[in-house]
Design a protein around this motif. Structure first.
Motif, short mmCIF file in Angstrom:
data_model
loop_
_atom_site.label_atom_id
_atom_site.label_comp_id
_atom_site.label_asym_id
_atom_site.label_seq_id
_atom_site.Cartn_x
_atom_site.Cartn_y
_atom_site.Cartn_z
N GLY A 1 0.96 -0.97 -0.04
CA GLY A 1 -0.04 0.09 -0.14
C GLY A 1 0.70 1.22 0.02
O GLY A 1 0.63 2.13 -0.85
N LYS A 2 1.98 1.30 0.88
CA LYS A 2 2.83 2.29 0.81
C LYS A 2 3.51 2.75 -0.57
O LYS A 2 3.81 3.80 -1.05
N VAL A 3 4.17 1.26 -1.22
CA VAL A 3 4.79 1.71 -2.46
C VAL A 3 3.81 2.27 -3.32
O VAL A 3 4.02 3.05 -3.92
N GLY A 4 2.70 1.63 -3.51
CA GLY A 4 1.48 2.07 -4.53
C GLY A 4 1.17 3.52 -4.34
O GLY A 4 1.06 4.02 -5.37
N GLY A 5 1.08 4.13 -2.84
CA GLY A 5 0.94 5.50 -2.81
C GLY A 5 2.14 6.29 -3.47
O GLY A 5 1.80 7.40 -3.89
N THR A 6 3.51 5.70 -3.40
CA THR A 6 4.65 6.59 -3.89
C THR A 6 4.39 6.27 -5.50
O THR A 6 4.82 7.40 -6.30
N CYS A 7 3.92 5.40 -6.31
CA CYS A 7 3.54 5.30 -7.64
C CYS A 7 2.87 6.27 -7.90
O CYS A 7 2.93 7.40 -9.21
N LYS A 8 1.56 6.32 -7.33
CA LYS A 8 0.50 7.38 -7.72
C LYS A 8 0.84 8.82 -7.50
O LYS A 8 0.42 9.72 -8.27
N GLY A 9 1.59 9.03 -6.40
CA GLY A 9 2.20 10.27 -5.97
C GLY A 9 3.09 10.92 -7.13
O GLY A 9 2.73 12.22 -7.27
N CYS A 10 3.85 10.09 -7.83
CA CYS A 10 4.63 10.64 -8.62
C CYS A 10 3.74 10.95 -10.32
O CYS A 10 3.80 11.69 -10.80
N HIS A 11 2.88 9.78 -10.31
CA HIS A 11 2.07 9.92 -11.29
C HIS A 11 1.17 10.93 -11.69
O HIS A 11 1.04 11.48 -12.71
N ASP A 12 0.53 11.14 -10.57
CA ASP A 12 -0.50 12.41 -10.40
C ASP A 12 0.16 13.49 -10.99
O ASP A 12 -0.54 14.44 -11.55
N ASP A 13 1.40 13.81 -10.49
CA ASP A 13 2.14 15.06 -11.00
C ASP A 13 2.98 15.33 -12.06
O ASP A 13 3.10 16.23 -12.70
N PHE A 14 3.54 14.15 -12.48
CA PHE A 14 4.54 14.00 -13.54
C PHE A 14 4.30 13.19 -14.88
O PHE A 14 5.00 13.14 -15.75
N ARG A 15 2.97 12.36 -14.52
CA ARG A 15 2.81 11.26 -15.72
C ARG A 15 1.19 12.05 -16.54
O ARG A 15 0.57 12.17 -15.63
N ALA A 16 1.33 12.39 -17.70
CA ALA A 16 0.28 12.89 -18.22
C ALA A 16 -0.69 11.64 -18.43
O ALA A 16 -0.32 10.58 -18.63
N LYS A 17 -2.04 12.03 -18.47
CA LYS A 17 -3.07 10.96 -18.74
C LYS A 17 -2.92 10.48 -19.96
O LYS A 17 -2.22 11.05 -20.90
N ASP A 18 -3.59 9.14 -20.30
CA ASP A 18 -3.60 8.67 -21.58
C ASP A 18 -3.92 9.51 -22.57
O ASP A 18 -4.97 10.26 -22.49
#
Ligand code: HEC
Length: 149
Positions: free
Chosen positions: A132-149
């Motif tokens: 759960g903690k790791v998944g939060g860090t994936c999302k945390g980065c994607h939200d700010d730095f990965r564009a939506k599909d």
């Protein structure tokens, strides 16, 4: 004999030795995250109970994730490889304009993976909490730095 071998090698080298072009950098960057995802996927499935918990398998996936955090990814962030510069990538230009914040997200991810390693083999509940903690860090980065599909 050695000399002949060497000259054959050198002749084959230029392609490899050339600075990677933007397309190859993007390909490698996506490949890196594909590796992360392929190791994280089964752990997430075990955490959710979608896959039976298997301590040995969980440890092996966690060890592979740890190995990926040892790779220095700076070459994957060559300038001119954002979604504003080239097609086929979702890496936002903000990565380059706010590299410190991006690195911070990377550090949080690395730390969560370090905590995942001992938890992975310790039981399903322990694994689930760490995943759960790791998944939060994936999302945390994607939200700010990965564009939506
Ligand atoms: C520090 C930031 C960061 C973290 C942490 C991070 N990602 Fe990503 N991820 C990205 C970026 C940026 C991209 C877009 C790469 C591109 O398209 O060039 C991406 C792309 C991806 C992709 C798509 C790859 C492709 O083939 O297009 C997957 C899948 C993915 N991430 C999974 C994960 C998972 C799972 C985690 C956590 C276990 C994670 N990421 C953690 C930044 C991050």
């Amino acid at each position: 004999m050695k000399r002949v071998l060497l000259s054959t090698l050198v002749a084959a080298l230029p392609v490899v030795a050339m600075a990677a072009d933007a397309e190859h950098v993007v390909e490698a960057r996506k490949g890196y995250f594909s590796l992360v995802a392929i190791e994280f996927g089964p752990l997430a499935a075990m955490a959710k109970g979608e896959m039976p918990y298997d301590a040995a398998a969980a440890k092996a996936h966690a060890a592979d994730l740890v190995a990926l955090t040892k790779y220095d990814p700076s070459d994957l962030y060559a300038p001119g490889t954002s979604a504003d510069d080239v097609k086929g990538t979702r890496a936002k230009a903000a990565i380059w304009t706010d590299m410190e914040a991006y690195k911070g997200k990377g550090m949080a991810f690395f730390e969560a993976i370090a905590a995942l390693e001992p938890a992975a083999g310790a039981g399903q509940k322990e694994l689930a909490a760490a995943v759960g903690k790791v998944g939060g860090t994936c999302k945390g980065c994607h939200d700010d730095f990965r564009a939506k599909d």
